[in-house]
Design an enzyme around this catalytic site. Sequence first.
Site, PDB file in Angstrom:
ATOM      1  N   ASP A   1     -31.944 -55.044  82.818  1.00  0.00           N
ATOM      2  CA  ASP A   1     -30.767 -55.541  82.108  1.00  0.00           C
ATOM      3  C   ASP A   1     -29.455 -55.306  82.841  1.00  0.00           C
ATOM      4  O   ASP A   1     -28.383 -55.308  82.222  1.00  0.00           O
ATOM      5  CB  ASP A   1     -30.712 -54.929  80.701  1.00  0.00           C
ATOM      6  CG  ASP A   1     -31.679 -55.634  79.754  1.00  0.00           C
ATOM      7  OD1 ASP A   1     -31.868 -56.854  79.919  1.00  0.00           O
ATOM      8  OD2 ASP A   1     -32.234 -54.971  78.879  1.00  0.00           O
TER       9      ASP A   1
ATOM     10  N   ASP B   1     -35.605 -62.959  77.498  1.00  0.00           N
ATOM     11  CA  ASP B   1     -34.232 -62.412  77.591  1.00  0.00           C
ATOM     12  C   ASP B   1     -33.789 -62.227  79.044  1.00  0.00           C
ATOM     13  O   ASP B   1     -32.602 -62.283  79.370  1.00  0.00           O
ATOM     14  CB  ASP B   1     -34.129 -61.043  76.910  1.00  0.00           C
ATOM     15  CG  ASP B   1     -34.944 -60.877  75.652  1.00  0.00           C
ATOM     16  OD1 ASP B   1     -35.972 -61.555  75.504  1.00  0.00           O
ATOM     17  OD2 ASP B   1     -34.573 -60.049  74.817  1.00  0.00           O
TER      18      ASP B   1
HETATM   19  N1  GLY Z   1     -32.533 -58.235  75.036  1.00  0.00           N
HETATM   20  C1  GLY Z   1     -32.916 -57.576  73.863  1.00  0.00           C
HETATM   21  C2  GLY Z   1     -32.584 -58.304  72.638  1.00  0.00           C
HETATM   22  O1  GLY Z   1     -32.185 -59.443  72.647  1.00  0.00           O
HETATM   23  O2  GLY Z   1     -32.727 -57.695  71.581  1.00  0.00           O
END
Ligand code: GLY
Length: 390
Positions: free
Chosen positions: A111, A169
Amino acid sequence: MKHLLFLCLGICLLATSCKSTADLSVSKTMNTAESQLKYSLKNHTDKSTYPRSVNADGSLHAVSSKDWTSGFYPGSMWYMYSYTQDQKWADSAAAWNAGLESAKFHTHTHDLGFVLYCSFGNGLKLTENPKYAQILLQGSQTLIKRFDPKVGSIRSWDFGSWEYPVIIDNMMNLEMLFWATKYSGDTKFYDVAVKHAETTLKNHFRPDNSSVHVVDYDKTSGNVKAKKTHQGYSDESAWARGQAWGLYGFTVVYRETGDKKYLEQAEKIADFFLNHPNLPEDMVPYWDFNAPDIPNTPRDASAAAIAASGLLELGRYSAKGSTYFDAAEKILTSLSSPAYLAKPGTNQGFILKHSTGHMPNKSEIDVPINYADYYFLEALLRYNMLNPEK
Ligand code: GLY
């Protein structure tokens, strides 16, 4: 003003072609958002933690720089600076950026795009601070260490019983890598980003164009082992935020590559989202399009905000531009209404109410969450460039 123009340059290109009939006042909503950010800063002074959401008992949930959401708090301040041109927002954003620098060496997470590009990336666009570029470049070097050429993807998580999990994501972390190639001239970042997008396009989508949340790969062969959910209702369901991440992510990949297959994928996701029979009238989705208890189940305002921002960019490239603009406008009108927009001095300083973080884990259900606020502000800025207030 120069920086504001730079930030939104591409968006302006279609500015004359977008006409609104909606009852949406960006300035009114931004004023409310500014009051909330001020309220948050007044109440939360510890710069080693970042407001993320609200606990079940109503208290503030703040997290360290290691959390995937830490960059959204300064990111929202950068957007407030972009809108107001008030130097104090740039100063606050820079002060909250500072504690995130160590993330450039965090190898435990995929992330880094969220953490670094929403904070330092926006700071760089608005201030041209060369130190921010060095942080982003180091962060990009760190991120591509998680890429396995056999699988053709950046690994998402290190936890759990997965062999090599990749989540939809993760499309959101590619924008920083595209930037890194443009900045450094080294194509390895671009190549990783494109390969990751290609693999995701191949394996994450169902025939109805909805996306699975997690694809787990066999590390040795690179083949798909399993398609599962983690935050959605079921392995076969369409988790709302996952659809929004995909819409936004593939739009960015099209912008950066010019490859039509990514534009087509973004359009397919947008059409799935917008035409879904379970999308409510106000266009703020339930947390999962296939949640069994619809309509008696929480919404996810964050999915709506991410989708609105993505649709405003997608609309610039697509032949269906006016459909996507109108949909984004409708979402922003809903989010700017009292049903979702918090009253100043409430909601622990967050701008929006009613997001859902992780329903199966029973955490962050129907609460304010910082990424909803970040993408809401981004979408309002994009909308304002396309349809400036008189
Ligand atoms: N990337 C984690 C979420 O969207 O909760």
